[in-house]
Design a protein around this motif. Structure first.
Motif, PDB file in Angstrom:
ATOM      1  N   GLY A 181      36.808  59.951  19.740  1.00 48.87           N
ATOM      2  CA  GLY A 181      35.877  59.880  19.921  1.00 48.87           C
ATOM      3  C   GLY A 181      34.966  61.482  20.361  1.00 48.87           C
ATOM      4  N   VAL A 182      33.844  61.098  19.884  1.00 48.01           N
ATOM      5  CA  VAL A 182      32.649  62.932  20.259  1.00 48.01           C
ATOM      6  C   VAL A 182      31.264  63.114  20.214  1.00 48.01           C
ATOM      7  CG1 VAL A 182      33.139  63.479  17.851  1.00 48.01           C
ATOM      8  CG2 VAL A 182      32.844  65.581  18.945  1.00 48.01           C
ATOM      9  N   THR A 183      31.512  63.556  21.772  1.00 46.52           N
ATOM     10  CA  THR A 183      29.588  63.199  21.897  1.00 46.52           C
ATOM     11  C   THR A 183      29.211  64.624  21.807  1.00 46.52           C
ATOM     12  OG1 THR A 183      29.178  63.123  24.487  1.00 46.52           O
ATOM     13  CG2 THR A 183      30.355  61.345  22.872  1.00 46.52           C
ATOM     14  N   ALA A 184      27.547  65.181  21.842  1.00 46.85           N
ATOM     15  CA  ALA A 184      27.243  66.334  21.839  1.00 46.85           C
ATOM     16  C   ALA A 184      27.010  67.100  23.142  1.00 46.85           C
ATOM     17  CB  ALA A 184      25.549  66.287  21.093  1.00 46.85           C
ATOM     18  N   ASP A 185      27.352  66.098  24.344  1.00 43.34           N
ATOM     19  CA  ASP A 185      26.970  66.355  25.653  1.00 43.34           C
ATOM     20  C   ASP A 185      28.242  66.450  25.869  1.00 43.34           C
ATOM     21  OD1 ASP A 185      27.498  63.779  25.587  1.00 43.34           O
ATOM     22  OD2 ASP A 185      25.786  63.592  27.214  1.00 43.34           O
ATOM     23  N   SER A 186      29.341  65.384  25.926  1.00 45.31           N
ATOM     24  CA  SER A 186      30.470  65.501  26.848  1.00 45.31           C
ATOM     25  C   SER A 186      31.893  65.982  26.108  1.00 45.31           C
ATOM     26  CB  SER A 186      30.995  64.330  27.537  1.00 45.31           C
ATOM     27  OG  SER A 186      29.628  63.732  28.239  1.00 45.31           O
ATOM     28  N   GLY A 187      31.592  65.821  24.423  1.00 44.13           N
ATOM     29  CA  GLY A 187      32.598  67.307  24.370  1.00 44.13           C
ATOM     30  C   GLY A 187      33.345  65.927  23.345  1.00 44.13           C
ATOM     31  N   ILE A 188      35.547  65.978  23.441  1.00 43.69           N
ATOM     32  CA  ILE A 188      35.790  65.387  22.892  1.00 43.69           C
ATOM     33  C   ILE A 188      36.548  64.228  24.026  1.00 43.69           C
ATOM     34  CG2 ILE A 188      37.735  65.203  21.948  1.00 43.69           C
ATOM     35  CD1 ILE A 188      38.029  67.609  20.481  1.00 43.69           C
ATOM     36  N   LYS A 217      33.435  57.438  14.496  1.00 42.12           N
ATOM     37  CA  LYS A 217      33.665  58.744  15.517  1.00 42.12           C
ATOM     38  C   LYS A 217      32.262  59.501  16.443  1.00 42.12           C
ATOM     39  CE  LYS A 217      38.628  58.645  14.830  1.00 42.12           C
ATOM     40  NZ  LYS A 217      39.725  59.970  15.386  1.00 42.12           N
ATOM     41  N   LEU A 218      31.577  59.118  15.742  1.00 39.39           N
ATOM     42  CA  LEU A 218      30.045  60.081  16.755  1.00 39.39           C
ATOM     43  C   LEU A 218      29.447  59.534  17.518  1.00 39.39           C
ATOM     44  CD1 LEU A 218      31.232  62.227  13.969  1.00 39.39           C
ATOM     45  CD2 LEU A 218      28.105  62.144  14.085  1.00 39.39           C
ATOM     46  N   GLY A 219      29.379  59.692  18.856  1.00 38.96           N
ATOM     47  CA  GLY A 219      28.571  58.743  19.681  1.00 38.96           C
ATOM     48  C   GLY A 219      29.271  58.423  20.181  1.00 38.96           C
ATOM     49  N   ARG A 220      30.900  57.844  20.280  1.00 41.37           N
ATOM     50  CA  ARG A 220      32.285  57.272  20.685  1.00 41.37           C
ATOM     51  C   ARG A 220      32.247  57.441  21.988  1.00 41.37           C
ATOM     52  NH1 ARG A 220      36.381  55.034  18.686  1.00 41.37           N
ATOM     53  NH2 ARG A 220      36.015  53.162  20.094  1.00 41.37           N
ATOM     54  N   ARG A 221      32.512  55.919  23.095  1.00 35.57           N
ATOM     55  CA  ARG A 221      32.709  57.192  24.433  1.00 35.57           C
ATOM     56  C   ARG A 221      34.125  55.951  25.068  1.00 35.57           C
ATOM     57  NH1 ARG A 221      29.461  60.155  26.998  1.00 35.57           N
ATOM     58  NH2 ARG A 221      27.780  60.734  26.354  1.00 35.57           N
ATOM     59  N   PRO A 222      34.842  55.921  23.775  1.00 37.86           N
ATOM     60  CA  PRO A 222      35.946  54.738  24.260  1.00 37.86           C
ATOM     61  C   PRO A 222      36.870  54.766  25.043  1.00 37.86           C
ATOM     62  CG  PRO A 222      36.870  56.396  22.355  1.00 37.86           C
ATOM     63  CD  PRO A 222      35.377  56.687  22.247  1.00 37.86           C
ATOM     64  N   ALA A 252      21.091  69.586  20.134  1.00 36.62           N
ATOM     65  CA  ALA A 252      21.988  70.455  21.009  1.00 36.62           C
ATOM     66  C   ALA A 252      22.612  71.763  20.552  1.00 36.62           C
ATOM     67  CB  ALA A 252      23.398  69.188  20.901  1.00 36.62           C
ATOM     68  N   GLY A 253      22.132  72.222  19.103  1.00 37.66           N
ATOM     69  CA  GLY A 253      22.087  73.194  18.890  1.00 37.66           C
ATOM     70  C   GLY A 253      24.091  73.465  18.174  1.00 37.66           C
ATOM     71  N   ILE A 254      24.640  72.343  17.790  1.00 43.93           N
ATOM     72  CA  ILE A 254      25.848  72.525  17.492  1.00 43.93           C
ATOM     73  C   ILE A 254      25.627  72.432  15.522  1.00 43.93           C
ATOM     74  CG2 ILE A 254      28.057  70.755  17.262  1.00 43.93           C
ATOM     75  CD1 ILE A 254      27.833  70.114  19.962  1.00 43.93           C
ATOM     76  N   ARG A 255      26.846  73.156  15.133  1.00 41.44           N
ATOM     77  CA  ARG A 255      26.523  73.264  14.037  1.00 41.44           C
ATOM     78  C   ARG A 255      27.312  72.383  13.068  1.00 41.44           C
ATOM     79  NH1 ARG A 255      30.893  76.900   9.570  1.00 41.44           N
ATOM     80  NH2 ARG A 255      29.857  76.714   8.063  1.00 41.44           N
ATOM     81  N   THR A 256      26.922  71.336  12.532  1.00 38.90           N
ATOM     82  CA  THR A 256      27.125  70.492  11.772  1.00 38.90           C
ATOM     83  C   THR A 256      27.457  70.286  10.222  1.00 38.90           C
ATOM     84  OG1 THR A 256      25.517  69.175  11.378  1.00 38.90           O
ATOM     85  CG2 THR A 256      25.995  68.919  13.786  1.00 38.90           C
ATOM     86  N   VAL A 257      28.523  69.923   9.995  1.00 39.21           N
ATOM     87  CA  VAL A 257      28.821  69.708   8.054  1.00 39.21           C
ATOM     88  C   VAL A 257      29.063  68.351   8.069  1.00 39.21           C
ATOM     89  CG1 VAL A 257      30.533  70.288   6.432  1.00 39.21           C
ATOM     90  CG2 VAL A 257      29.857  72.327   8.102  1.00 39.21           C
ATOM     91  N   VAL A 258      28.683  68.313   6.980  1.00 38.45           N
ATOM     92  CA  VAL A 258      28.823  66.697   6.565  1.00 38.45           C
ATOM     93  C   VAL A 258      28.886  66.895   4.540  1.00 38.45           C
ATOM     94  CG1 VAL A 258      27.069  64.490   5.633  1.00 38.45           C
ATOM     95  CG2 VAL A 258      26.420  65.700   7.597  1.00 38.45           C
ATOM     96  N   THR A 259      30.095  66.240   4.636  1.00 34.58           N
ATOM     97  CA  THR A 259      31.073  66.162   3.598  1.00 34.58           C
ATOM     98  C   THR A 259      30.758  65.318   2.818  1.00 34.58           C
ATOM     99  OG1 THR A 259      33.406  65.510   4.622  1.00 34.58           O
ATOM    100  CG2 THR A 259      32.112  67.961   4.438  1.00 34.58           C
ATOM    101  N   ASP A 260      31.110  65.083   1.309  1.00 29.70           N
ATOM    102  CA  ASP A 260      31.694  63.698   0.428  1.00 29.70           C
ATOM    103  C   ASP A 260      32.497  63.464   0.525  1.00 29.70           C
ATOM    104  OD1 ASP A 260      32.004  65.711  -1.283  1.00 29.70           O
ATOM    105  OD2 ASP A 260      30.403  65.448  -2.138  1.00 29.70           O
TER     106      ASP A 260
END
Length: 266
Positions: A181-188, A217-222, A252-260
């Motif tokens: 899981g990955v979040t903008a505030d806490s990381g991986i 997996k985005l925003g998940r905190r399992p 949060a200013g994190i570089r994000t890449v969205v791919t097909d």
């Protein structure tokens, strides 16, 4: 005529009960009886058996999973979001230049990246992943370095003080990390602290850091173990991502890449 629950049998039903309890955290007798079209007494017998096996804990009127978010094995994860992972891996491979030193984490998406890198050489690849080792073992033009240590069978990756000691002597142009899981505030987010400590060390040793995580997996905190990431890291995800899930990373200013699925940035 027997119902679907009866036709599948008790073993199938109990496996489904464990899965449902793991997903929701709590399963009631009434809900399970309705779900499988069997009697409440049948469900109670199932719960008693699963409790005896140590797979569930009984509660008043139902059962609760012993681990609400069990860690999936690498074998189980390989088929999940397959096309999305391929697209992420193709984009990531396009960032690597011949002659670079690259660090590859364990995980199914990073494993897919290793396969994409087979034609990028000369290259030095250091890894904690058995999957990556297998993918690159027969490519003579790629120098492969195994960061040994203690093997986590569930993830097919090495962790521990030996792995960390090896990392301390190396630096890399790029590091590609996986995540449960990955979040903008806490990381991986990962299952165990030795995983998150290792990911932090990996990120600290690389000039460019990428986290490869498909949209789910985005925003998940399992779990409850976290790896903090350095400034300037890049999130790479797929085009099925919900804009609301992406928004905290952008804010949060994190570089994000969205791919097909072809690995093209969209």
């Amino acid at each position: 005529m027997p119902s679907d629950g009866q036709r599948h049998g008790s073993r199938w039903r109990r496996e489904r009960i464990v899965r449902l309890a793991s997903t929701t955290g709590l399963a009631s007798v009434e809900e399970l009886a309705a779900e499988f079209d069997v009697t409440a007494s049948t469900i109670r017998r199932d719960l008693a058996q699963l409790t005896t096996e140590g797979r569930l804990a009984r509660t008043y009127g139902g059962a609760i999973a012993l681990d609400p978010h069990p860690e999936s094995t690498l074998r189980q994860r390989i088929g999940d979001a397959f096309e999305q992972k391929q697209g992420i891996a193709r984009w990531a491979a396009g960032q690597v230049r011949p002659g670079e030193n690259v660090l590859l984490d364990a995980g199914s998406t990073v494993g897919a990246l290793a396969l994409e890198l087979r034609t990028t050489f000369p290259l030095t690849v250091a890894t904690t992943s058995m999957t990556v080792l297998q993918a690159l073992a027969d490519v003579d033009e790629i120098h492969v370095q195994c960061l040994g240590g203690t093997l986590r069978h569930v993830s097919q990756g090495f962790v521990g003080p030996l792995t960390e000691a090896a990392l301390d002597r190396m630096t890399f142009d790029r590091a590609f990390l996986g995540a449960d899981g990955v979040t903008a505030d806490s990381g991986i987010c990962e299952a165990e602290l030795d995983q998150t400590r290792l990911k932090e060390l990996m990120a600290d040793r690389a000039e460019h850091v990428y986290v490869l995580a498909h949209a789910e997996k985005l925003g998940r905190r399992p779990f409850h173990a976290w790896a903090r990431l350095p400034r300037g890291w890049t999130l790479v995800t797929d085009d099925g991502v919900d804009p609301a899930a992406l928004a905290p990373f952008l804010a949060a200013g994190i570089r994000t890449v969205v791919t097909d699925a072809d690995g093209t940035q969209v």
